[in-house]
Design a protein around this motif. Sequence first.
Motif, PDB file in Angstrom:
ATOM      1  N   VAL A  78      -8.408   1.255  -1.504  1.00 21.77           N
ATOM      2  CA  VAL A  78      -9.180   0.068  -0.838  1.00 21.77           C
ATOM      3  C   VAL A  78      -7.643  -0.267  -0.527  1.00 21.77           C
ATOM      4  N   ALA A  79      -6.855  -0.225  -0.520  1.00 20.70           N
ATOM      5  CA  ALA A  79      -6.174  -0.314   0.321  1.00 20.70           C
ATOM      6  C   ALA A  79      -5.807   0.406   1.371  1.00 20.70           C
ATOM      7  N   GLU A  80      -6.442   1.677   2.203  1.00 22.44           N
ATOM      8  CA  GLU A  80      -6.532   2.459   3.112  1.00 22.44           C
ATOM      9  C   GLU A  80      -7.905   1.609   3.766  1.00 22.44           C
ATOM     10  N   GLN A  81      -8.687   1.523   2.877  1.00 22.52           N
ATOM     11  CA  GLN A  81      -9.913   0.492   3.791  1.00 22.52           C
ATOM     12  C   GLN A  81      -9.678  -0.500   4.385  1.00 22.52           C
ATOM     13  N   ILE A  82      -8.534  -1.369   3.710  1.00 18.97           N
ATOM     14  CA  ILE A  82      -8.269  -2.698   4.468  1.00 18.97           C
ATOM     15  C   ILE A  82      -7.696  -2.298   5.960  1.00 18.97           C
ATOM     16  N   ILE A  83      -6.551  -1.797   5.222  1.00 14.84           N
ATOM     17  CA  ILE A  83      -5.683  -0.647   6.551  1.00 14.84           C
ATOM     18  C   ILE A  83      -7.177  -0.438   7.966  1.00 14.84           C
ATOM     19  N   HIS A  84      -7.596   0.117   7.299  1.00 10.51           N
ATOM     20  CA  HIS A  84      -8.613   0.918   8.501  1.00 10.51           C
ATOM     21  C   HIS A  84      -9.258  -0.793   9.292  1.00 10.51           C
ATOM     22  N   TYR A  85      -9.891  -1.670   8.212  1.00 12.66           N
ATOM     23  CA  TYR A  85     -10.377  -2.634   8.563  1.00 12.66           C
ATOM     24  C   TYR A  85     -10.175  -3.557   9.857  1.00 12.66           C
ATOM     25  N   PHE A  86      -8.715  -3.674   9.012  1.00 14.95           N
ATOM     26  CA  PHE A  86      -8.081  -4.974   9.746  1.00 14.95           C
ATOM     27  C   PHE A  86      -6.880  -3.760  11.121  1.00 14.95           C
ATOM     28  N   GLN A  87      -7.772  -2.690  11.588  1.00 20.72           N
ATOM     29  CA  GLN A  87      -6.635  -2.474  12.801  1.00 20.72           C
ATOM     30  C   GLN A  87      -7.332  -3.364  14.524  1.00 20.72           C
ATOM     31  N   PRO A  88      -6.873  -2.528  14.855  1.00 25.27           N
ATOM     32  CA  PRO A  88      -7.346  -3.541  16.826  1.00 25.27           C
ATOM     33  C   PRO A  88      -8.013  -2.012  16.796  1.00 25.27           C
ATOM     34  N   GLY A  89      -9.238  -3.426  17.019  1.00 25.59           N
ATOM     35  CA  GLY A  89     -10.443  -2.000  17.682  1.00 25.59           C
ATOM     36  C   GLY A  89     -11.708  -2.184  16.506  1.00 25.59           C
ATOM     37  N   ASN A  90     -10.906  -2.135  15.169  1.00 25.32           N
ATOM     38  CA  ASN A  90     -12.543  -2.431  14.526  1.00 25.32           C
ATOM     39  C   ASN A  90     -12.846  -3.380  14.393  1.00 25.32           C
ATOM     40  N   LYS A 125       4.537   9.955  -2.989  1.00 27.70           N
ATOM     41  CA  LYS A 125       2.859   9.973  -2.874  1.00 27.70           C
ATOM     42  C   LYS A 125       2.622   8.781  -3.722  1.00 27.70           C
ATOM     43  N   GLN A 126       3.682   8.489  -5.171  1.00 31.68           N
ATOM     44  CA  GLN A 126       3.830   7.086  -5.390  1.00 31.68           C
ATOM     45  C   GLN A 126       4.498   5.559  -4.661  1.00 31.68           C
ATOM     46  N   LEU A 127       5.262   6.410  -3.648  1.00 33.68           N
ATOM     47  CA  LEU A 127       5.465   5.599  -2.810  1.00 33.68           C
ATOM     48  C   LEU A 127       5.152   5.326  -1.557  1.00 33.68           C
ATOM     49  N   ASP A 128       3.924   6.474  -1.165  1.00 29.71           N
ATOM     50  CA  ASP A 128       2.680   6.630  -0.148  1.00 29.71           C
ATOM     51  C   ASP A 128       1.980   5.365  -0.598  1.00 29.71           C
ATOM     52  N   GLU A 129       1.788   5.602  -1.927  1.00 30.35           N
ATOM     53  CA  GLU A 129       0.794   4.576  -2.149  1.00 30.35           C
ATOM     54  C   GLU A 129       1.383   2.949  -1.973  1.00 30.35           C
ATOM     55  N   ARG A 130       2.430   2.902  -2.412  1.00 32.15           N
ATOM     56  CA  ARG A 130       2.520   2.156  -2.681  1.00 32.15           C
ATOM     57  C   ARG A 130       3.057   0.520  -1.042  1.00 32.15           C
ATOM     58  N   LYS A 131       3.452   2.285  -0.572  1.00 30.25           N
ATOM     59  CA  LYS A 131       3.652   1.338   1.128  1.00 30.25           C
ATOM     60  C   LYS A 131       1.924   0.963   1.635  1.00 30.25           C
ATOM     61  N   ALA A 132       0.786   1.591   1.228  1.00 28.86           N
ATOM     62  CA  ALA A 132      -0.420   1.356   1.741  1.00 28.86           C
ATOM     63  C   ALA A 132      -0.558   0.262   0.925  1.00 28.86           C
ATOM     64  N   ILE A 133      -0.389   0.337   0.070  1.00 28.21           N
ATOM     65  CA  ILE A 133      -0.888  -1.303  -0.896  1.00 28.21           C
ATOM     66  C   ILE A 133       0.338  -2.658  -0.121  1.00 28.21           C
ATOM     67  N   GLU A 134       1.535  -2.068  -0.285  1.00 22.12           N
ATOM     68  CA  GLU A 134       2.128  -3.462   0.461  1.00 22.12           C
ATOM     69  C   GLU A 134       1.604  -3.855   1.471  1.00 22.12           C
ATOM     70  N   ARG A 135       1.122  -3.256   1.943  1.00 18.58           N
ATOM     71  CA  ARG A 135       0.468  -2.975   3.518  1.00 18.58           C
ATOM     72  C   ARG A 135      -0.888  -3.914   3.928  1.00 18.58           C
ATOM     73  N   ALA A 136      -1.461  -3.496   2.839  1.00 21.59           N
ATOM     74  CA  ALA A 136      -3.174  -4.497   2.281  1.00 21.59           C
ATOM     75  C   ALA A 136      -2.925  -5.398   2.897  1.00 21.59           C
ATOM     76  N   LYS A 137      -1.266  -5.846   1.176  1.00 20.75           N
ATOM     77  CA  LYS A 137      -1.114  -6.767   0.924  1.00 20.75           C
ATOM     78  C   LYS A 137      -1.345  -8.065   1.902  1.00 20.75           C
ATOM     79  N   GLY A 138      -0.192  -7.644   2.956  1.00 20.64           N
ATOM     80  CA  GLY A 138       0.160  -8.405   4.230  1.00 20.64           C
ATOM     81  C   GLY A 138      -0.634  -8.162   5.296  1.00 20.64           C
ATOM     82  N   LEU A 139      -1.480  -7.828   5.254  1.00 11.15           N
ATOM     83  CA  LEU A 139      -2.664  -7.616   5.931  1.00 11.15           C
ATOM     84  C   LEU A 139      -3.485  -8.932   5.376  1.00 11.15           C
ATOM     85  N   LEU A 140      -4.086  -9.128   4.193  1.00 11.13           N
ATOM     86  CA  LEU A 140      -4.929 -10.286   3.950  1.00 11.13           C
ATOM     87  C   LEU A 140      -4.137 -11.259   3.449  1.00 11.13           C
TER      88      LEU A 140
END
Length: 194
Positions: A182-194, A138-153
């Motif tokens: 919040v990271a998951e919302q950002i990832i979803h927002y920046f997905q192609p098609g949104n 769970k911690q690893l998944d959380e960290r991956k989502a946060i890192e991906r959202a940071k990369g998108l921002l």
Amino acid sequence: MNKSLGIMLVDDQAERAQMVCEQLRAAGYRLLAQLSSAEGLLYQVERHKPDIVLIDIESPDRDILESLAIINRQAPTPVAVFSARGNAEFIARAVESGVSAYMAEGISAERVQPAIEIAMAQFRSYQQLRQSLERTQKQLDERKAIERAKGLLMAKKNLSEDAAHKTLRNLAMSSNATMRAVAEQIIHYFQPGN
């Protein structure tokens, strides 16, 4: 060892089962159910909620192992198996299916209590390991989502890593949400098609 444990016994020999039940009661254990086969084992475990399941079947088969694997996933319960079938491959498959203790001999008064103690200790150890692994995942998944959202921002808003992290943290605080949410919302927002 708490001898007031609730036990479910699965034994395909009625005479032996009766003797084992008497021994268990005499030793202070509570016998919740006695089954003559492993058919419907998951239902019986969910119905009786035993502290431990003791299985003594002459020829345990793949069906029993499949039932035990389902129980291990859906209603984790310590299981001790007594069987004359003691080949290493079958024992390994039994352990993979969730058997906490495997005694390659039939059930007897002398073997019951040690088998129960071994099964309970092994089960507790396995459950602690499983919970630790789930927390780590769970911690690893959380960290991956946060890192991906940071990369998108950083890419979409031209922010530094520090600024992207602060943005995530501020959004989480202002919306009373976790950084992962919040990271998951950002990832979803920046997905192609949104």
